[in-house]
Design a protein around this motif. Structure first.
Motif, mmCIF file in Angstrom:
data_model
loop_
_atom_site.group_PDB
_atom_site.id
_atom_site.type_symbol
_atom_site.label_atom_id
_atom_site.label_comp_id
_atom_site.label_asym_id
_atom_site.label_seq_id
_atom_site.Cartn_x
_atom_site.Cartn_y
_atom_site.Cartn_z
ATOM 1 N N HIS A 102 1.009 -6.523 -10.059
ATOM 2 C CA HIS A 102 1.601 -6.678 -8.731
ATOM 3 C C HIS A 102 1.814 -8.134 -8.317
ATOM 4 O O HIS A 102 2.447 -8.390 -7.303
ATOM 5 C CB HIS A 102 0.797 -5.883 -7.705
ATOM 6 C CG HIS A 102 0.940 -4.404 -7.946
ATOM 7 N ND1 HIS A 102 1.946 -3.662 -7.392
ATOM 8 C CD2 HIS A 102 0.258 -3.561 -8.748
ATOM 9 C CE1 HIS A 102 1.868 -2.422 -7.824
ATOM 10 N NE2 HIS A 102 0.848 -2.338 -8.645
ATOM 11 N N PRO A 164 4.938 -3.624 -1.902
ATOM 12 C CA PRO A 164 6.176 -3.132 -1.288
ATOM 13 C C PRO A 164 6.768 -1.954 -2.056
ATOM 14 O O PRO A 164 7.676 -1.302 -1.576
ATOM 15 C CB PRO A 164 7.109 -4.345 -1.377
ATOM 16 C CG PRO A 164 6.592 -5.147 -2.518
ATOM 17 C CD PRO A 164 5.110 -4.929 -2.547
ATOM 18 N N ASN A 165 6.255 -1.700 -3.249
ATOM 19 C CA ASN A 165 6.815 -0.632 -4.060
ATOM 20 C C ASN A 165 6.209 0.714 -3.659
ATOM 21 O O ASN A 165 4.994 0.879 -3.664
ATOM 22 C CB ASN A 165 6.523 -0.908 -5.533
ATOM 23 C CG ASN A 165 7.299 0.007 -6.441
ATOM 24 O OD1 ASN A 165 7.081 1.208 -6.425
ATOM 25 N ND2 ASN A 165 8.205 -0.543 -7.207
ATOM 26 N N PRO A 166 7.067 1.689 -3.312
ATOM 27 C CA PRO A 166 6.530 2.960 -2.807
ATOM 28 C C PRO A 166 5.722 3.740 -3.850
ATOM 29 O O PRO A 166 4.942 4.617 -3.492
ATOM 30 C CB PRO A 166 7.776 3.742 -2.390
ATOM 31 C CG PRO A 166 8.905 3.098 -3.109
ATOM 32 C CD PRO A 166 8.532 1.658 -3.301
ATOM 33 N N TYR A 167 5.919 3.435 -5.127
ATOM 34 C CA TYR A 167 5.168 4.179 -6.133
ATOM 35 C C TYR A 167 3.752 3.646 -6.301
ATOM 36 O O TYR A 167 2.883 4.321 -6.827
ATOM 37 C CB TYR A 167 5.876 4.116 -7.488
ATOM 38 C CG TYR A 167 7.189 4.830 -7.479
ATOM 39 C CD1 TYR A 167 7.229 6.225 -7.488
ATOM 40 C CD2 TYR A 167 8.375 4.145 -7.424
ATOM 41 C CE1 TYR A 167 8.424 6.895 -7.449
ATOM 42 C CE2 TYR A 167 9.589 4.806 -7.390
ATOM 43 C CZ TYR A 167 9.598 6.187 -7.401
ATOM 44 O OH TYR A 167 10.781 6.841 -7.361
ATOM 45 N N PRO B 176 10.670 7.571 -11.876
ATOM 46 C CA PRO B 176 9.366 7.005 -12.231
ATOM 47 C C PRO B 176 8.298 8.096 -12.347
ATOM 48 O O PRO B 176 8.363 9.103 -11.639
ATOM 49 C CB PRO B 176 9.071 6.071 -11.059
ATOM 50 C CG PRO B 176 10.417 5.602 -10.638
ATOM 51 C CD PRO B 176 11.321 6.778 -10.819
ATOM 52 N N ASN B 177 7.337 7.859 -13.240
ATOM 53 C CA ASN B 177 6.289 8.839 -13.535
ATOM 54 C C ASN B 177 6.842 10.083 -14.197
ATOM 55 O O ASN B 177 6.164 11.104 -14.249
ATOM 56 C CB ASN B 177 5.520 9.270 -12.283
ATOM 57 C CG ASN B 177 4.558 8.200 -11.824
ATOM 58 O OD1 ASN B 177 4.020 7.465 -12.641
ATOM 59 N ND2 ASN B 177 4.366 8.107 -10.525
ATOM 60 N N LEU B 230 12.776 -0.541 -7.832
ATOM 61 C CA LEU B 230 12.486 -0.925 -6.455
ATOM 62 C C LEU B 230 11.785 -2.275 -6.437
ATOM 63 O O LEU B 230 11.283 -2.728 -7.460
ATOM 64 C CB LEU B 230 11.600 0.142 -5.814
ATOM 65 C CG LEU B 230 12.309 1.489 -5.609
ATOM 66 C CD1 LEU B 230 11.320 2.570 -5.283
ATOM 67 C CD2 LEU B 230 13.349 1.356 -4.522
ATOM 68 N N PRO B 231 11.751 -2.917 -5.285
ATOM 69 C CA PRO B 231 11.094 -4.238 -5.226
ATOM 70 C C PRO B 231 9.603 -4.110 -5.503
ATOM 71 O O PRO B 231 8.994 -3.090 -5.194
ATOM 72 C CB PRO B 231 11.338 -4.676 -3.779
ATOM 73 C CG PRO B 231 11.551 -3.411 -3.030
ATOM 74 C CD PRO B 231 12.248 -2.491 -3.973
ATOM 75 N N GLY B 232 9.037 -5.150 -6.085
ATOM 76 C CA GLY B 232 7.612 -5.117 -6.406
ATOM 77 C C GLY B 232 7.446 -4.294 -7.660
ATOM 78 O O GLY B 232 8.044 -3.239 -7.804
ATOM 79 N N ALA B 233 6.652 -4.752 -8.601
ATOM 80 C CA ALA B 233 6.498 -4.023 -9.851
ATOM 81 C C ALA B 233 5.617 -2.806 -9.634
ATOM 82 O O ALA B 233 4.855 -2.743 -8.688
ATOM 83 C CB ALA B 233 5.862 -4.939 -10.888
ATOM 84 N N SER B 234 5.751 -1.828 -10.492
ATOM 85 C CA SER B 234 4.800 -0.728 -10.467
ATOM 86 C C SER B 234 4.685 -0.143 -11.854
ATOM 87 O O SER B 234 5.610 -0.217 -12.653
ATOM 88 C CB SER B 234 5.219 0.356 -9.480
ATOM 89 O OG SER B 234 6.250 1.126 -10.036
ATOM 90 N N SER B 236 4.330 2.980 -12.428
ATOM 91 C CA SER B 236 5.079 4.237 -12.457
ATOM 92 C C SER B 236 6.485 4.039 -13.007
ATOM 93 O O SER B 236 7.020 4.896 -13.701
ATOM 94 C CB SER B 236 5.193 4.804 -11.054
ATOM 95 O OG SER B 236 3.940 4.870 -10.450
ATOM 96 N N GLU B 237 7.069 2.898 -12.691
ATOM 97 C CA GLU B 237 8.442 2.667 -13.124
ATOM 98 C C GLU B 237 8.498 2.191 -14.564
ATOM 99 O O GLU B 237 9.569 2.174 -15.160
ATOM 100 C CB GLU B 237 9.106 1.636 -12.201
ATOM 101 C CG GLU B 237 9.393 2.205 -10.821
ATOM 102 C CD GLU B 237 9.796 1.138 -9.820
ATOM 103 O OE1 GLU B 237 10.751 1.356 -9.089
ATOM 104 O OE2 GLU B 237 9.141 0.084 -9.766
#
Lengths: 327, 288
Positions: A102, A164-167, B176-177, B230-234, B236-237
């Protein structure tokens, strides 16, 4: 002893093969294996080499790592409750990994993710060892473990909630429970180098841990350098647990259950318990990962759910035994 | 025994209250058009913005202004934004609150307890549902004429898009996921309206669920639809960059969509249908 090694290796081999040939698509074992080794047309070689093989390999590597780390920590602290998941080492590693993802560190350079998890795990082990003291008395160990686990889990959740990422928020469960779903060979290559370093380090501890069973003074008299042993333990555990957590989340209870089950079979010798637990841990994680695919394949059950279902009753049994001994 | 009697009395009491509530609801439905409307759900936000009279809608939810979720983010900037908390909604002194069926029941209960009229909108699971949601919003806002006009426009555009249907290539939604949408969902209906078959529905998925990467690779759909990052890493993606998925993408058409058009049952779903229809016609042998 060699019979135990053979039996455990055979078990791991069978589970590894089962892991390779289990999946949601209906393909025969034979075509699976031929696609894996010989390649061929169609999507099956891709599925075997890029999806199932990394999953099975990671199960093997992570299980061995957690089993080995559990056995080493229990040997050093002479306390059957020392376990990377339970005392917060996996949790701190997860915090490191989440921070890396993050803050963009993981995307910035390839080894960012496992190295951050390594730093997290290292901090976790150090804190636990410092707080619990070299003897690792149960009460201080558990209190230190609770404190570090809670803190790491809270900070992990905080980072994910602020993203900020919804996941991100839905990933809390992955970092607490672990999963091997949809990992790729990239993850294998990320984790393997660190794990090998850790395995080598922890494997050298055997003689020292055996000597420690006689007490610290006796061990020192036998020429064991305790500070060095302790450093190797910290670094080795951080490497294996950090690498495992970075790619698969925090999988608990493996390092608790496996050494506990195997201890009577190796005559309670820590040096033998090390390799036995590595094999046993690999078998346990491979079996748990098979179960999540067979029991509720459509729900993406987390690995930690299954290991905790096996581990928690055993934990209760340990408490029961401890109470009986104290009475 | 006494406990049972007590419990059954409680239940009948509860039922009586529910009935009373239903009666009040129908009565209020006949009220003159509300003048201060607050929306606390992304989908009702958009419907209300499309249908409300100038000045009638005073606040929309914060998601409505988020371009990653809302198809009307620009329009939403003209409204006061709320976070959907009971207290702030109450302080806006609305005479109607519109919310989703799955809006936090604690919030809805609180708003009703303090005497506000709350209308809940069910999730649209098909294009037909979408027409009904438009009609429902028009009804509660007292804007039936505008509603009828919007529905007529919707029907005409949908008919035009459907007329372009050709043979039916297979598409897969892979989010994602590994999340996918099967039969009985708005996304499935969008796919079918655009002349696609939905891989997840064919594999027996109903509603949302996860599609194992392995199954996706084996099925090799003609079009792979996945969410734009989407903004910000995750983590799930991350699965969207899996080597097996990259290999799959090489051989076939891929589409990275921004999902706002797909989320809510509003006329914007037709933009999704249109984009998909174009994508289908661009397929090597899919269009004809």
């Amino acid at each position: 002893m060699s019979r135990l090694a053979l039996a455990l290796s055979a078990l791991v081999a069978v589970l590894f093969a089962a892991s390779l040939t289990t999946g949601p698509s209906d393909t025969s074992t034979l075509s699976d294996l031929s696609a894996l080794f010989l390649g061929g047309d169609g999507p099956l070689p891709l599925v075997m080499r890029e999806i199932r093989l990394p999953r099975a390999l990671l199960g093997l590597m992570i299980g061995a790592s957690l089993g080995l780390a559990g056995a080493a920590m229990q040997g050093y602290l002479r306390n059957p409750l020392a376990e990377p998941g339970l005392i917060g080492v996996s949790g701190s590693a997860a915090l490191g990994a989440v921070l890396a993802i993050h803050t963009g560190l993981a995307a910035a350079f390839t080894l960012g993710l496992p190295l951050a998890a390594l730093a997290g795990a290292g901090t976790g082990v150090l804190l636990v060892l410092m707080l619990a003291g070299p003897r690792g008395a149960s009460i201080t160990l558990i209190l230190a473990g609770i404190a570090i686990s809670a803190l790491a889990a809270a900070l992990t959740s905080l980072v994910l909630n602020l993203s900020p990422n919804p996941y991100a928020a839905s990933e809390i469960v992955f970092w607490m429970m672990g999963s091997l779903a949809d990992r790729s060979m990239t993850h294998v290559w990320l984790a393997l180098p660190l794990m090998v370093v850790g395995w080598v380090g922890l494997a050298t501890l055997g003689r020292g841990l055996d000597a420690l069973t006689l007490g610290e003074d006796a061990a020192e008299a036998m020429g064991i350098r305790l500070t060095r042993l302790r450093l190797t333990l910290v670094v080795g555990t951080a490497f294996v647990v950090g690498a495992a957590t970075a790619v698969a989340g925090a999988i608990g209870f493996v390092g608790l259950v496996v050494p506990h089950l195997l201890r009577p079979l190796v005559g309670a010798r820590p040096s033998r318990l090390l390799w036995a637990s590595a094999l046993g841990g690999a078998a346990m994680v491979l079996a748990a990962d098979l179960a999540v695919r067979l029991v509720l394949p459509e729900r993406d059950l987390k690995l930690g759910v299954l290991t905790a279902l096996v581990g928690a009753p055993l934990f209760l049994h340990l408490i029961y035994k401890t109470r009986a001994e104290m009475a | 025994m006494w406990g049972c009697v007590r419990l059954s009395r409680l239940i009948s009491l509860g039922a009586a209250f529910a009935l009373a509530g239903a009666v009040t609801a129908t009565e209020t439905g006949a009220d003159p058009a509300p003048r201060r409307v607050v929306s606390i759900n992304l989908c009702t936000d958009q419907l209300a913005m499309l249908l409300a009279a100038p000045g009638q809608l005073i606040s929309v939810s914060d998601l409505a202004a988020d371009p990653h979720s809302s198809a009307m983010a620009d329009a939403a900037r003209g409204y006061r934004v709320n976070q959907g908390r009971a207290e702030e909604v109450y302080l806006l002194a609305p005479d109607l609150v519109v919310a989703g069926a799955y809006t936090d029941p604690a919030t809805i209960g609180m708003l009703r307890r303090v005497g506000l009229r709350v209308e809940q909108f069910d999730t649209a699971k098909s294009l037909t549902d979408t027409r009904e949601r438009i009609a429902q919003m028009a009804r509660v806002l007292g804007r039936d004429d505008e509603g009828t006009a919007l529905i007529a426009e919707f029907d005409a555009r949908l008919a035009e898009l459907k007329a372009k249907a050709g043979n039916h290539p297979r598409a897969a939604l892979y989010h994602p996921n590994g999340y996918t949408l099967g039969g009985g969902t708005l996304a499935d209906d969008i796919l079918r309206a655009a002349g696609f078959r939905n891989l997840a529905a064919e594999l027996g998925h109903r509603g949302g669920g996860t599609l194992p990467l392995e199954q996706l690779v084996m099925a090799a759909p003609d079009l792979l639809i996945s969410a734009a990052p989407l903004p910000g890493a995750s983590r799930s993606e991350a699965v969207l960059g899996h080597p097996a998925l990259d290999a799959l993408r090489k051989g076939r058409a891929g589409l990275r969509i921004t999902s706002p058009d797909w989320i809510c049952g509003t006329p914007h779903v037709l933009n999704a249908v249109e984009r998909l229809t174009d994508a289908r016609r661009a397929l090597p042998e899919g269009g004809q």
